[in-house]
Design a protein around this motif. Sequence first.
Motif, PDB file in Angstrom:
ATOM      1  N   GLU A   1       0.843  -1.213   0.000  1.00 35.22           N
ATOM      2  CA  GLU A   1       0.000   0.000   0.000  1.00 35.22           C
ATOM      3  C   GLU A   1       0.875   1.259   0.000  1.00 35.22           C
ATOM      4  OE1 GLU A   1      -3.350   0.265  -0.205  1.00 35.22           O
ATOM      5  OE2 GLU A   1      -3.763  -1.882  -0.088  1.00 35.22           O
TER       6      GLU A   1
ATOM      7  N   ILE B   1      -2.596   5.401   6.146  1.00 29.94           N
ATOM      8  CA  ILE B   1      -2.833   3.963   5.976  1.00 29.94           C
ATOM      9  C   ILE B   1      -2.518   3.216   7.275  1.00 29.94           C
ATOM     10  CG2 ILE B   1      -0.563   3.462   4.932  1.00 29.94           C
ATOM     11  CD1 ILE B   1      -3.817   1.758   3.857  1.00 29.94           C
TER      12      ILE B   1
ATOM     13  N   PHE C   1      -5.286   4.313  -2.059  1.00 28.76           N
ATOM     14  CA  PHE C   1      -5.192   3.078  -1.292  1.00 28.76           C
ATOM     15  C   PHE C   1      -6.315   2.140  -1.739  1.00 28.76           C
ATOM     16  CE2 PHE C   1      -3.290   6.004   2.024  1.00 28.76           C
ATOM     17  CZ  PHE C   1      -2.007   5.539   1.848  1.00 28.76           C
TER      18      PHE C   1
END
Lengths: 339, 339
Positions: free
Chosen positions: A242, B294, A253
């Motif tokens: 990612e 993330i 993402f």
Amino acid sequence: MTKATDIHLSHADLVALLQKIFAKNGVSENNAKILAENCASCERDGSLSHGIFRMAGYVSSLNSGWVDGKAVPEVEDVGPAFVRVDAKGGFTQPAMLAARPLLIEKVKQNGVAVLAIRRSHHFSALWPDVEPFADEGFVALSVVNSMACVVPHGGKKAVFGTNPVAFASPRAGAAPFVFDQASSAIAHGDVQIAARAGHDLKPGMGVDRDGQPTNDPKAILDGGALLPFGGHKGNSIALMVEILSAALTGGYFSGEFDWSGHKGAQTPFTGQFFIVIDPARGGNDVFAERVAGICDLVLEAGQERLPGDRRHVTRAKAEKDGIPLSTENYEKLKALANA
Amino acid sequence: MTKATDIHLSHADLVALLQKIFAKNGVSENNAKILAENCASCERDGSLSHGIFRMAGYVSSLNSGWVDGKAVPEVEDVGPAFVRVDAKGGFTQPAMLAARPLLIEKVKQNGVAVLAIRRSHHFSALWPDVEPFADEGFVALSVVNSMACVVPHGGKKAVFGTNPVAFASPRAGAAPFVFDQASSAIAHGDVQIAARAGHDLKPGMGVDRDGQPTNDPKAILDGGALLPFGGHKGNSIALMVEILSAALTGGYFSGEFDWSGHKGAQTPFTGQFFIVIDPARGGNDVFAERVAGICDLVLEAGQERLPGDRRHVTRAKAEKDGIPLSTENYEKLKALANA
């Protein structure tokens, strides 16, 4: 009864047929050629989950208006060893090929270079992207994120895509050493097959809609998710994918893009990252022989086969006998091409 | 009864003590400082399998004549983005640090650069090698092979080392995201610790000398071997690590070096490879915020903690209270320093 291998097409004929389908569905001539070549190569090598099986999904996604088949990627030369590409909402393969000559020039010049692709759709296997670099003598590593269907280790909500990592290296006296592996414990297609057959999965493959571990493939498909391979270690790799594919490229993402307004959309809209190294740099001209040496040691130690080797056997057979298709699949493709 | 935390040393005091031990055992002043700093940092962060636990092994290996504590690495500038180092039979950490200024200059200049170290001994954790790059704003990936103690997937003979992969990335508002994971199902250091403590391992970690699965760490150490993590996927990563760390650098494979003439030798004599990327190249100046994003998503999805986070908690505590050592271990270190 239709035999599985009723039809045998040459690679060129299958490419031409698939190219016609892409062109019929709003893909530019250049992009259609690239996508057809890629998809036919997967079918030829026995990567059937990414071969003609995917054509209906390509067509559906194109017709939904989600992916732009006519996108013209914009290559940006942002440093002596760094290339970026804005895929402009098209597929990654044309974006990669548009940047490839500049990337190769930079690798030769500097010893290593990276390619960061963003706003791109990847709907194929990853090995076709890296293997050609090894054919030219380079080492290549690529990662691509996809759509959220994998829960983090110990987590309950899908965050990661299947997030494959592919690696290719020249190997003296043999086809390149290539692997292409998802960061998930199992492929989505294998969960579907188990559900249809009514078989339980081995433990550790996925969770149900409440985030609880389950061996029931139907529970995974019904609002559940996959697990990373190898526990927390595969999880870390999924997270690294990612970071490299999305954070570093400027792409989305796996859980971030919104395709809800495009009924029929199937192609993940993310990013892709490549590292390409020239092993000859630094005078290490025995590199390919050394790679062959370690591969031989692994086989001598009892490993059944190296990743990628089965593809090459299948490819050689297809090059001799043609690519086998069932009559049913061949008729489906012809119908798509003449729709 | 000796409590585990009888003694608390400052990082500087532990470095000074370890430095004295290295210097007593034939390590040059510069190299002793680097190795002591590295080992003390592992102890401080709770990476106990690579902390003071390793000192007896360092001393043994140095005294066997197997590793050259006085080695002066030779840095070779072999391309605009490619640095090689001949570690000359010394440890990799001094070799890496000797090349680091040139490597950083190349990363800044080009967007990416690689460092290939050969004829080097790595006997520590891998995270201390990559984390400082992330502290400076770079993304770093490093791999190092070790000594044959891992059987290939489905194989019967050890070919791979534990072959760790370490990755570090800047993360806005937090310590860098860092992972350091062996390609084996368990780190060799953890097997040694379990053996010493008399604890069984979880299933799936290794095989005995007959290739049979075992949970007994002593059976693994006594002619047995470890397994790769995650089946064939971890296996492919282990093989990639051999290719990058040895074939590409010009170092030895994990099963290739011969230390039989050096009784007491413990340090693997192989190679190490680094890829360092400047995420700011290409105008992606939100990179560190995106990484934080993330990482937050992963924690929100229910993952207990990110790799590396526990180290930072342990580090903060050690910086406040000192690094905890048992009296027994402290006395052992003092004895080595005054031997």
